[in-house]
Every structure is written in C-alpha cells, then in structure tokens.
Enzyme design. Structure first.
Site, short mmCIF file in Angstrom:
data_model
loop_
_atom_site.label_atom_id
_atom_site.label_comp_id
_atom_site.label_asym_id
_atom_site.label_seq_id
_atom_site.Cartn_x
_atom_site.Cartn_y
_atom_site.Cartn_z
N TRP A 9 0.70 -0.67 0.23
CA TRP A 9 0.02 -0.06 -0.34
C TRP A 9 0.58 1.07 -0.27
CZ3 TRP A 9 -4.49 -1.76 4.57
CH2 TRP A 9 -4.90 -2.29 3.47
N LYS A 10 2.56 1.04 0.25
CA LYS A 10 2.69 2.55 0.08
C LYS A 10 2.74 3.42 1.24
CE LYS A 10 4.87 0.96 -4.67
NZ LYS A 10 5.11 1.19 -5.78
N HIS A 93 12.80 -2.41 -1.30
CA HIS A 93 11.81 -1.39 -2.20
C HIS A 93 13.01 -0.96 -2.98
CE1 HIS A 93 8.76 -0.29 -4.62
NE2 HIS A 93 8.37 -1.24 -4.31
N GLU A 165 11.18 -6.32 -9.42
CA GLU A 165 10.55 -5.69 -9.64
C GLU A 165 11.26 -4.39 -10.76
OE1 GLU A 165 7.01 -4.09 -6.65
OE2 GLU A 165 8.43 -3.18 -6.51
#
Ligand code: 13P
Length: 256
Positions: A9-10, A93, A165
C-alpha cells in the site's frame, strides 16, 4: 508451491481507511489454502490491523524496518518490535533504494534482522530503465541478489522470498511501461540460476520468486503463468478492492 499475492500500500490509507479496506477485503475473499494473501500497510497501521486481521485468510507485512533491534536510532522501527505483528517484511524496495539511499549492505542487514526476528523478508531487486538500456540487467540483478542475501545461511534461505520489480515497470515511475512475460521469464531465469550457484539446485527451485510492476487484473494471469513466477507484488491495484480481489481470484484459478 503456494502463490503469493502481496499488496504494497506504500504511503496510502490512514489507520481508519486501512481498517475499513481490510474489513471489506476479509468479507470478500474466502480462505484459500494455496494462495497466500498479504497486505503491507504503513507502519502506523500494523498494530491496529494485527488485531483485526483474520490470519487464516491473510497475513500482514511491514514495508520496511531498521536492522538494529533497539538503541539510539531516532525515528526508526525495528524488526524486533514487529515480531509477532507481521509475518513478512518488504526489504530493499526500489523506493527505499533510490529515495532513501539504501544500499545492498544495509539491505543485507535488514534481511538478516527480519530472519532473526522470525519475519520472512521479501527481498526486492530490479534494474532501472537506463541500466537495462546499457545492457546491465544481468549484473544489477546478480549484485542486488547476492548483496541482499550475503548474510543468509543455507539453513535460512527457505524463509526468504525474492521479488523481481524492474523499476521501469513500476506504475509511479515516469513513462512506466509494463514488462512482457518474456522479459520477466528471462530475469526470473537469471535469479534462479544465481540462487542455484549459491545454494544448489533444489533450493533454487524452492525459493518463491514474485513479480511486481504495473500488475493489473488484465495482466495478472499472464504474469502468474510465467515459468518460475510464484506470485505478485502489487502497488496501485492493491488499493482498489475490486482489482485486488480480482487478482487474488486469478491466482486461485491459475493454481487449479
Ligand atoms: P505498481 O503495481 O503500482 O506498479 O507498484 C509496484 C510496486 O512497487 C509494488 O511494490
């Protein structure tokens, strides 16, 4: 192996919004044994949501934490504090790497700290657009993977998940462009080849590898059927209940 559907959800949803969303999500999805649904809200939401979450249906992940368990580290939250609240933690991330300047050394310490505190790290790796255009993808993937896993023993590797990613495919990147299944297959192949080199063939096949970057209900099925892909790490679409549940249903269908 299970499929993993992870919603990152950042910095979205405050505590009230996150709680309402979780309530609706839990009502909407059944308990799928072969699809592990995970949501990663902001740090402030973890405590309240840990009381609300039906762990048979889904699990919680942290988006980040610091590698020391306690001490003079103003502003940080440790994996030790998160132990018992979350089952997973996203580590490395690209937003942590490029906005907050985390390097492979720090990421390796975070991976180790997560494992030490019985939290499964989801180690994110991926090349930028310019690295890809200069033909550096293979080296970047190897460096980030070996760097991030440098403190992980053979015994502990089964606790780790890898998420590929590519930065250029993340929806918030300028001129983001969704990856093709072939592009993903090639890099996932590289990831498994590197894992094989370090930990052996059996382990290389058993580590879950997720894909993330502009995952939507329209491409989730194609991405989940890429050889070697065991799940998805989803940003934008995980904030929209219909889209996230649709992707979970797709994962269930692909499993059957
Ligand atoms: P998007 O799904 O919005 O591209 O985000 C991907 C991501 O960064 C998940 O961690």
């Amino acid at each position: 192996m299970k499929s993993y559907i992870v919603g990152n959800w950042k910095l979205n949803f405050n505590v009230g919004e996150a709680s309402i969303y979780l309530h609706k999500l839990q009502k909407k999805i059944p308990n799928y044994r072969d699809v592990e649904v995970v949501v990663a809200p902001t740090a402030l939401c973890l405590q309240p949501l840990s009381l609300q979450i039906e762990r048979s249906k889904m699990k919680l992940a942290a988006q980040n934490a610091f590698y020391r368990d306690f001490g003079a580290y103003t502003g940080e939250i440790s994996f030790a504090e998160l132990a018992g609240l979350v089952n997973y933690a996203i580590v490395g991330h690209s937003e942590r790497r490029y906005i907050f300047h985390e390097d492979d050394k720090m990421i390796a310490k975070k991976v180790a700290a997560a494992i030490r505190n019985k939290i499964r790290p989801i180690l994110c790796i991926g090349e930028t657009e310019s690295e890809r255009s200069f033909g550096e993808t293979r080296d970047v993937i190897r460096d980030q993977l070996l760097g991030g896993l440098s403190e992980v023993s053979e015994e502990d590797i089964s606790k780790v998940l890898i998420a590929y990613e590519p930065v250029w495919a993340i929806s918030s990147t300028k001129d983001a462009k969704p990856a093709t299944p072939d592009e993903i297959a090639e890099v996932v192949g590289l990831i498994r080849a590197n894992l094989k080199e370090i930990y052996g063939a059996k382990i290389a096949e058993e580590v879950p590898v997720l894909f993330g970057g502009s995952v939507k209900p329209t491409n989730a099925g194609a991405y989940l059927t890429v050889p070697g892909v065991n799940g998805l790490l989803i940003g934008g679409a995980s904030l929209i209940l219909e889209q996230f549940t649709d992707i979970i249903e797709t994962a269930k269908r692909v499993k059957q």
